[in-house]
Design a protein around this motif. Structure first.
Motif, PDB file in Angstrom:
ATOM      1  N   THR A  12     -81.474 116.952   5.212  1.00  0.00           N
ATOM      2  CA  THR A  12     -80.942 118.313   5.203  1.00  0.00           C
ATOM      3  C   THR A  12     -79.971 118.441   4.041  1.00  0.00           C
ATOM      4  OG1 THR A  12     -81.187 118.519   7.585  1.00  0.00           O
ATOM      5  CG2 THR A  12     -79.621 120.008   6.537  1.00  0.00           C
ATOM      6  N   VAL A  13     -80.118 119.518   3.278  1.00  0.00           N
ATOM      7  CA  VAL A  13     -79.275 119.754   2.104  1.00  0.00           C
ATOM      8  C   VAL A  13     -78.537 121.083   2.258  1.00  0.00           C
ATOM      9  CG1 VAL A  13     -80.760 118.362   0.606  1.00  0.00           C
ATOM     10  CG2 VAL A  13     -81.170 120.824   0.785  1.00  0.00           C
ATOM     11  N   THR A  14     -77.445 121.226   1.525  1.00  0.00           N
ATOM     12  CA  THR A  14     -76.655 122.451   1.608  1.00  0.00           C
ATOM     13  C   THR A  14     -77.133 123.529   0.652  1.00  0.00           C
ATOM     14  OG1 THR A  14     -75.033 121.582   0.032  1.00  0.00           O
ATOM     15  CG2 THR A  14     -74.570 121.246   2.384  1.00  0.00           C
ATOM     16  N   ASP A  15     -77.712 123.139  -0.471  1.00  0.00           N
ATOM     17  CA  ASP A  15     -78.166 124.100  -1.480  1.00  0.00           C
ATOM     18  C   ASP A  15     -79.561 123.657  -1.929  1.00  0.00           C
ATOM     19  OD1 ASP A  15     -78.725 125.431  -3.932  1.00  0.00           O
ATOM     20  OD2 ASP A  15     -76.588 125.590  -4.416  1.00  0.00           O
ATOM     21  N   LEU A  16     -80.581 124.293  -1.366  1.00  0.00           N
ATOM     22  CA  LEU A  16     -81.959 123.864  -1.604  1.00  0.00           C
ATOM     23  C   LEU A  16     -82.349 123.954  -3.076  1.00  0.00           C
ATOM     24  CD1 LEU A  16     -84.524 122.794  -0.275  1.00  0.00           C
ATOM     25  CD2 LEU A  16     -85.233 125.163   0.081  1.00  0.00           C
ATOM     26  N   GLU A  17     -81.953 125.013  -3.764  1.00  0.00           N
ATOM     27  CA  GLU A  17     -82.294 125.144  -5.190  1.00  0.00           C
ATOM     28  C   GLU A  17     -81.701 124.008  -6.005  1.00  0.00           C
ATOM     29  OE1 GLU A  17     -81.881 128.773  -7.492  1.00  0.00           O
ATOM     30  OE2 GLU A  17     -82.311 129.923  -5.680  1.00  0.00           O
ATOM     31  N   ARG A  18     -80.414 123.751  -5.801  1.00  0.00           N
ATOM     32  CA  ARG A  18     -79.734 122.673  -6.537  1.00  0.00           C
ATOM     33  C   ARG A  18     -80.392 121.327  -6.248  1.00  0.00           C
ATOM     34  NH1 ARG A  18     -73.916 121.109  -4.470  1.00  0.00           N
ATOM     35  NH2 ARG A  18     -75.257 120.436  -2.767  1.00  0.00           N
ATOM     36  N   SER A  19     -80.647 121.039  -4.973  1.00  0.00           N
ATOM     37  CA  SER A  19     -81.240 119.756  -4.605  1.00  0.00           C
ATOM     38  C   SER A  19     -82.672 119.634  -5.114  1.00  0.00           C
ATOM     39  CB  SER A  19     -81.187 119.564  -3.089  1.00  0.00           C
ATOM     40  OG  SER A  19     -79.853 119.393  -2.679  1.00  0.00           O
ATOM     41  N   THR A  20     -83.425 120.718  -5.102  1.00  0.00           N
ATOM     42  CA  THR A  20     -84.798 120.672  -5.623  1.00  0.00           C
ATOM     43  C   THR A  20     -84.780 120.332  -7.108  1.00  0.00           C
ATOM     44  OG1 THR A  20     -85.587 122.235  -3.956  1.00  0.00           O
ATOM     45  CG2 THR A  20     -86.940 121.981  -5.937  1.00  0.00           C
ATOM     46  N   ARG A  21     -83.890 120.950  -7.867  1.00  0.00           N
ATOM     47  CA  ARG A  21     -83.777 120.623  -9.301  1.00  0.00           C
ATOM     48  C   ARG A  21     -83.398 119.158  -9.493  1.00  0.00           C
ATOM     49  NH1 ARG A  21     -80.986 125.458  -9.341  1.00  0.00           N
ATOM     50  NH2 ARG A  21     -79.012 124.355  -9.530  1.00  0.00           N
ATOM     51  N   HIS A  58     -84.730 119.730   3.545  1.00  0.00           N
ATOM     52  CA  HIS A  58     -84.721 120.777   4.565  1.00  0.00           C
ATOM     53  C   HIS A  58     -83.462 121.620   4.463  1.00  0.00           C
ATOM     54  CE1 HIS A  58     -87.722 119.108   7.761  1.00  0.00           C
ATOM     55  NE2 HIS A  58     -88.175 118.952   6.532  1.00  0.00           N
ATOM     56  N   THR A  59     -83.616 122.899   4.728  1.00  0.00           N
ATOM     57  CA  THR A  59     -82.492 123.786   4.966  1.00  0.00           C
ATOM     58  C   THR A  59     -82.800 124.500   6.267  1.00  0.00           C
ATOM     59  OG1 THR A  59     -81.101 125.536   4.061  1.00  0.00           O
ATOM     60  CG2 THR A  59     -83.441 125.642   3.524  1.00  0.00           C
ATOM     61  N   HIS A  60     -81.794 124.685   7.081  1.00  0.00           N
ATOM     62  CA  HIS A  60     -81.997 125.213   8.426  1.00  0.00           C
ATOM     63  C   HIS A  60     -81.542 126.667   8.540  1.00  0.00           C
ATOM     64  CE1 HIS A  60     -83.429 121.446  10.177  1.00  0.00           C
ATOM     65  NE2 HIS A  60     -82.652 120.897   9.266  1.00  0.00           N
ATOM     66  N   GLN A  61     -81.906 127.451   7.533  1.00  0.00           N
ATOM     67  CA  GLN A  61     -81.692 128.905   7.532  1.00  0.00           C
ATOM     68  C   GLN A  61     -80.232 129.265   7.809  1.00  0.00           C
ATOM     69  OE1 GLN A  61     -84.251 129.251   6.154  1.00  0.00           O
ATOM     70  NE2 GLN A  61     -86.095 129.632   7.324  1.00  0.00           N
TER      71      GLN A  61
END
Length: 132
Positions: A12-21, A58-61
């Motif tokens: 689980t990540v806090t910022d999906l865009e940042r972690s995806t990059r 994962h991000t949990h909305q």
């Protein structure tokens, strides 16, 4: 019957865009899946690693705690990725340096050698070999 090997890991990540990059740069790959789960409880972005294992973000909305990862809390301690040799670990030192990712250098022990570093959410990651 033997217990099966790992097929995937999801964090689980806090910022999906940042972690995806960040993981795209680390893995030198783009995700193969980026979608909401059927029931809408979470969104996942998934990478395929060498050997066919999957690594998911994962991000949990918006229901994430927002807390930074802490391996001393019950749950995940770290994720270890297999490499074939100490020489390969040394190559990873150079690659992490090029990516600007802080690490602890190659550490040797009687059972193998590892290179530890952290993702943007402080999740502990390790590249590890049992080879001399």
């Amino acid at each position: 019957m033997a217990f099966p090997g790992l097929q995937h890991v999801a964090v689980t990540v806090t910022d999906l865009e940042r972690s995806t990059r960040w993981y795209s740069a680390l893995f030198e790959a783009e995700p193969v899946l980026d979608e909401d789960e059927e029931a809408g409880r979470f969104h996942h972005t998934v990478f395929v690693l060498e050997g066919g294992q999957l690594f998911g973000l994962h991000t949990h909305q918006g229901r994430e705690s927002g807390d930074s990862f802490d391996e001393e809390r019950t749950g995940l301690d770290h994720v270890g990725f297999a490499v074939g040799s100490v020489a390969e670990l040394e190559e990873w030192v150079q690659r992490l340096d090029r990516l600007g990712i802080e690490h602890g250098g190659v550490k040797r022990a009687g059972y193998g050698s590892g290179l530890s570093f952290r993702d943007p959410d402080n999740i502990a990651l390790e590249l590890f070999t049992t080879a001399g």
